[in-house]
Design an enzyme around this catalytic site. Structure first.
Site, short mmCIF file in Angstrom:
data_model
loop_
_atom_site.label_atom_id
_atom_site.label_comp_id
_atom_site.label_asym_id
_atom_site.label_seq_id
_atom_site.Cartn_x
_atom_site.Cartn_y
_atom_site.Cartn_z
N HIS A 57 0.87 -1.13 0.00
CA HIS A 57 0.02 0.01 0.16
C HIS A 57 0.85 1.24 -0.17
CE1 HIS A 57 -3.92 2.07 1.21
NE2 HIS A 57 -3.00 2.88 1.10
N HIS A 59 1.62 5.29 -1.83
CA HIS A 59 1.39 6.42 -2.53
C HIS A 59 2.48 7.37 -3.12
CE1 HIS A 59 -3.19 6.78 -1.07
NE2 HIS A 59 -2.42 6.13 0.15
N LYS A 143 -9.26 -0.33 -6.16
CA LYS A 143 -9.44 0.45 -4.85
C LYS A 143 -10.45 1.11 -4.44
CE LYS A 143 -7.99 2.01 -1.01
NZ LYS A 143 -6.72 2.78 -0.72
N HIS A 181 -10.57 1.05 1.47
CA HIS A 181 -10.27 1.94 2.47
C HIS A 181 -11.63 1.90 3.50
CE1 HIS A 181 -8.89 6.09 4.21
NE2 HIS A 181 -10.20 5.76 4.62
N HIS A 219 -4.81 -0.60 5.55
CA HIS A 219 -4.25 0.10 6.83
C HIS A 219 -5.22 -0.09 7.88
CE1 HIS A 219 -7.10 2.98 4.71
NE2 HIS A 219 -6.44 3.36 4.01
N ASP A 293 1.16 2.50 3.66
CA ASP A 293 0.43 3.75 3.38
C ASP A 293 1.30 5.08 3.41
OD1 ASP A 293 -1.73 5.26 3.03
OD2 ASP A 293 -2.45 5.16 5.01
#
Length: 391
Positions: A57, A59, A143, A181, A219, A293
């Site tokens: 995970h 970004h 996602k 999420h 997460h 994350d």
């Protein structure tokens, strides 16, 4: 995303939160953890060799921010599931392929880092897009962002069961994981209860309706999430766990004043939930695996009157995870969490190369500069105990 980075600097003076696990080194004999990993101690020096980890995970943003941060992940991770919440979001396979090319061009010349792409699920995503994604061999998940749940989620799903059922069925047919999420966005739900309510109102019904759908609860932050994942069929529901949710609780947001660099979504929770996460990952369950994350934002977007959610932890993640497992006397289970459970769940081969974790204190940089500003990492300016390096 670079285009959204602000230009005004707040007067907020950020006090760095200390990593609360004390450093302890003792003279111990050489210990072996089977064929896959080994731990050595020479007086005050310990070294741990593990299979090269993956980040399930991550970004990376785009533009100059991407160029600044991707080397930190590529240095020690073999692969990463790259989140699609850019502006505009990555909603098609063609966009995912183009974004992957941008990432590859931003890597150091000698890097073999492999970005695993994802699609951003919307109310209008078509089943055909799922088929194209699977055929592309570069998209490995879809996602689910409930609309308004986190950074750049305004284009997310507003009615999963009313608008996305054909897409979910197509994902089952193509064995495409749904990456969730797990928070509701109803303003009447307390911020600290959003994950628990999501499990009961959306995730549990989803798993019952699609028992063969592979789901990653991303997460996770609560005992409720741990209990839910452990109650599901192994191999179909799993979870990623971040370094921040293993070592920080919600007090870390406020100690010494408001701490914007400890603000993330899902938000940090009570100490009882942190301990539940630590127990889940260190007792060897295959259902939990590494997902940082890591979410970079320009300092000016964090230290302002309405700061962004996200902790940039890519430079320190492996050091923090190692400390967690060491404190729990579970270093023999670290490799499975970092390197085995993720690829096994996704049906991918484990990495062949290894990295070394040395019990060598090192100081985290105060910030990382890029063309338009700087990014403050987790535990900026602090000393950490474990130093990762390639083998």
């Amino acid at each position: 995303m670079l285009a959204s980075i602000g230009t005004s600097v707040s007067d907020c003076q950020v006090m760095r939160t200390l990593l609360f696990f004390p450093s302890k080194i003792s003279r111990i004999p050489v210990v072996s953890f089977g064929r896959k990993s080994s731990l050595k101690a020479y007086s005050a020096k310990m070294e741990l060799s593990i299979t090269r980890p993956d980040d399930w995970h991550l970004h990376l943003r785009d533009g100059d921010v991407l160029k600044a941060v991707v080397p930190h992940s590529a240095q020690h991770f073999g692969r990463a599931i790259v989140m699609p919440n850019l502006k505009p979001p990555i909603t098609t396979t063609a966009a995912a392929v183009a974004y992957r090319e941008e990432i590859l061009k931003s890597l150091p010349a000698d890097s073999d880092f492999n970005p695993l792409m994802t699609l951003y699920l919307t109310d209008t995503t078509s089943p055909m897009e799922i088929k194209l994604a699977r055929e592309s061999q570069v998209v490995f998940g879809v996602k689910l962002y409930p609309a308004g749940a986190t950074t750049n989620s305004q284009d997310g799903v507003t009615d999963l069961f009313g608008k996305c059922l054909p897409v979910l069925q197509e994902m089952v047919e193509h064995n495409m994981p749904l990456l969730v999420h797990g928070e509701v966005t109803n303003p009447e739900v307390d911020m600290f209860d959003r994950e628990k309510v999501f499990i009961e109102t959306i995730l549990r019904p989803l798993v019952l309706k699609f028992p063969r759908l592979k789901v990653v609860m991303e997460h996770v932050t609560t005992m409720d999430a741990v209990n839910f994942v452990e109650s599901c069929n192994e191999g179909f529901v799993a979870a990623t766990v971040t370094p921040q949710h293993l070592v920080l609780n919600r007090n870390s947001l406020f100690q010494g004043g408001l701490q914007p660099h400890n603000f993330c979504l899902p938000v940090l929770k009570r100490e009882i939930h942190r301990k539940a996460l630590v127990s889940a990952v260190t007792r060897g369950s295959k259902r939990f695996f590494l997902g940082t994350d890591s979410a970079p934002h320009d300092r000016r977007r964090k230290e302002c009157s309405c700061g962004c959610a996200g902790i940039y932890n890519a430079p320190v993640a492996l050091s923090v995870y190692a400390k967690v497992f060491e404190k729990e006397n579970a270093l023999d289970k670290l490799e499975a969490f970092t390197s085995f459970n993720g690829p096994d769940f996704y049906g991918l081969p484990r990495n062949n190369s290894k990295i070394k974790l040395s019990k060598t204190p090192w100081k985290v940089p105060e910030s990382f500069s890029y063309a338009s500003g700087d990014i403050v990492p987790m535990f900026a300016g602090e000393m950490l105990d474990w130093l990762p390096s390639p083998l």
